[in-house]
Design a protein around this motif. Structure first.
Motif, mmCIF file in Angstrom:
data_model
loop_
_atom_site.group_PDB
_atom_site.id
_atom_site.type_symbol
_atom_site.label_atom_id
_atom_site.label_comp_id
_atom_site.label_asym_id
_atom_site.label_seq_id
_atom_site.Cartn_x
_atom_site.Cartn_y
_atom_site.Cartn_z
ATOM 1 N N VAL A 118 0.434 -5.514 10.247
ATOM 2 C CA VAL A 118 0.632 -4.366 9.362
ATOM 3 C C VAL A 118 2.015 -3.794 9.667
ATOM 4 C CG1 VAL A 118 -0.137 -2.009 8.871
ATOM 5 C CG2 VAL A 118 -1.823 -3.824 9.233
ATOM 6 N N ARG A 119 2.746 -3.453 8.605
ATOM 7 C CA ARG A 119 4.061 -2.820 8.763
ATOM 8 C C ARG A 119 4.132 -1.594 7.868
ATOM 9 N NH1 ARG A 119 8.114 -7.989 8.086
ATOM 10 N NH2 ARG A 119 7.292 -9.206 9.839
ATOM 11 N N GLN A 120 5.042 -0.692 8.229
ATOM 12 C CA GLN A 120 5.244 0.536 7.463
ATOM 13 C C GLN A 120 6.732 0.722 7.227
ATOM 14 O OE1 GLN A 120 2.780 3.456 9.385
ATOM 15 N NE2 GLN A 120 3.851 5.061 8.289
ATOM 16 N N HIS A 121 7.087 1.141 6.017
ATOM 17 C CA HIS A 121 8.489 1.354 5.672
ATOM 18 C C HIS A 121 8.642 2.695 4.968
ATOM 19 C CE1 HIS A 121 9.685 -2.741 6.663
ATOM 20 N NE2 HIS A 121 8.550 -3.125 6.113
ATOM 21 N N LYS A 122 9.611 3.483 5.438
ATOM 22 C CA LYS A 122 9.924 4.754 4.775
ATOM 23 C C LYS A 122 10.661 4.475 3.484
ATOM 24 C CE LYS A 122 10.244 7.710 8.795
ATOM 25 N NZ LYS A 122 11.048 8.678 9.513
ATOM 26 N N LEU A 123 10.393 5.270 2.475
ATOM 27 C CA LEU A 123 11.130 5.160 1.218
ATOM 28 C C LEU A 123 12.378 6.032 1.328
ATOM 29 C CD1 LEU A 123 8.166 5.469 -1.303
ATOM 30 C CD2 LEU A 123 9.370 3.400 -0.594
ATOM 31 N N ARG A 178 6.107 9.925 1.127
ATOM 32 C CA ARG A 178 5.476 8.657 0.774
ATOM 33 C C ARG A 178 6.179 7.512 1.485
ATOM 34 N NH1 ARG A 178 2.712 9.071 -4.686
ATOM 35 N NH2 ARG A 178 2.585 11.318 -4.937
ATOM 36 N N GLN A 179 5.380 6.577 1.939
ATOM 37 C CA GLN A 179 5.893 5.383 2.589
ATOM 38 C C GLN A 179 5.175 4.183 1.987
ATOM 39 O OE1 GLN A 179 5.493 5.768 6.842
ATOM 40 N NE2 GLN A 179 6.718 7.623 6.917
ATOM 41 N N ILE A 180 5.696 3.008 2.282
ATOM 42 C CA ILE A 180 5.068 1.772 1.841
ATOM 43 C C ILE A 180 4.486 1.069 3.062
ATOM 44 C CG2 ILE A 180 5.489 -0.540 0.889
ATOM 45 C CD1 ILE A 180 5.538 1.618 -1.231
ATOM 46 N N GLY A 181 3.248 0.635 2.934
ATOM 47 C CA GLY A 181 2.623 -0.167 3.966
ATOM 48 C C GLY A 181 2.506 -1.599 3.486
ATOM 49 N N GLY A 206 -5.537 11.534 9.115
ATOM 50 C CA GLY A 206 -5.097 12.538 8.152
ATOM 51 C C GLY A 206 -4.129 11.989 7.114
ATOM 52 N N TRP A 207 -3.499 10.860 7.393
ATOM 53 C CA TRP A 207 -2.642 10.223 6.397
ATOM 54 C C TRP A 207 -3.543 9.476 5.419
ATOM 55 C CZ3 TRP A 207 2.268 7.712 8.946
ATOM 56 C CH2 TRP A 207 2.943 8.680 9.696
ATOM 57 N N THR A 208 -3.086 9.288 4.189
ATOM 58 C CA THR A 208 -3.892 8.585 3.200
ATOM 59 C C THR A 208 -3.229 7.277 2.786
ATOM 60 O OG1 THR A 208 -2.881 9.776 1.360
ATOM 61 C CG2 THR A 208 -4.874 10.730 2.306
ATOM 62 N N VAL A 209 -4.064 6.349 2.350
ATOM 63 C CA VAL A 209 -3.596 5.013 1.980
ATOM 64 C C VAL A 209 -4.298 4.591 0.701
ATOM 65 C CG1 VAL A 209 -3.562 2.584 2.660
ATOM 66 C CG2 VAL A 209 -3.231 4.343 4.381
ATOM 67 N N SER A 210 -3.543 3.948 -0.198
ATOM 68 C CA SER A 210 -4.147 3.341 -1.382
ATOM 69 C C SER A 210 -3.386 2.070 -1.728
ATOM 70 C CB SER A 210 -4.136 4.320 -2.562
ATOM 71 O OG SER A 210 -2.812 4.691 -2.893
ATOM 72 N N LEU A 211 -4.114 1.110 -2.272
ATOM 73 C CA LEU A 211 -3.491 -0.152 -2.678
ATOM 74 C C LEU A 211 -2.586 0.068 -3.875
ATOM 75 C CD1 LEU A 211 -6.421 -2.692 -2.414
ATOM 76 C CD2 LEU A 211 -4.197 -2.950 -1.352
ATOM 77 N N LEU A 246 0.834 -1.194 0.000
ATOM 78 C CA LEU A 246 0.000 0.000 0.000
ATOM 79 C C LEU A 246 0.870 1.246 0.000
ATOM 80 C CD1 LEU A 246 -1.346 -2.203 2.253
ATOM 81 C CD2 LEU A 246 -3.235 -0.728 1.645
ATOM 82 N N ARG A 247 0.396 2.278 -0.647
ATOM 83 C CA ARG A 247 1.074 3.581 -0.656
ATOM 84 C C ARG A 247 0.492 4.384 0.502
ATOM 85 N NH1 ARG A 247 -0.293 4.609 -5.291
ATOM 86 N NH2 ARG A 247 1.611 3.956 -6.313
ATOM 87 N N VAL A 248 1.370 4.885 1.366
ATOM 88 C CA VAL A 248 0.960 5.702 2.510
ATOM 89 C C VAL A 248 1.557 7.090 2.312
ATOM 90 C CG1 VAL A 248 1.075 5.988 5.014
ATOM 91 C CG2 VAL A 248 0.951 3.680 4.031
#
Length: 70
Positions: free
Chosen positions: A64-69, A16-19, A39-44, A7-9
């Motif tokens: 669920v995990r989150q990674h900074k680009l 932008r980050q990756i979920g 307030g953050w947005t998410v899209s597949l 997912l794009r966060v």
């Protein structure tokens, strides 16, 4: 085989980050939204991980995990 979706966060600053969500595809956005600040947005992201890539992440169902680009 466990599904892991990309997912794009986008955070408040526009960064932008990756979920990653180890859920069914129809639940992935909701699960990531529950894990990030309001307030953050998410899209597949349409790209899918291979079975080998998903297995190498060693994620538990529902995780669920989150990674900074960089």
């Amino acid at each position: 085989m466990q599904e892991v979706h990309l997912l794009r966060v986008i955070i408040d600053s526009g960064e932008r980050q990756i979920g990653l969500a180890a859920t069914d595809r129809d639940r992935a956005v909701e699960e990531v939204l529950d894990a990030i600040p309001e307030g953050w947005t998410v899209s597949l992201i349409e790209r899918e991980l291979s079975a080998e890539q998903a297995a190498s992440l060693n994620m538990k169902p529902g995780e669920v995990r989150q990674h900074k680009l960089s």
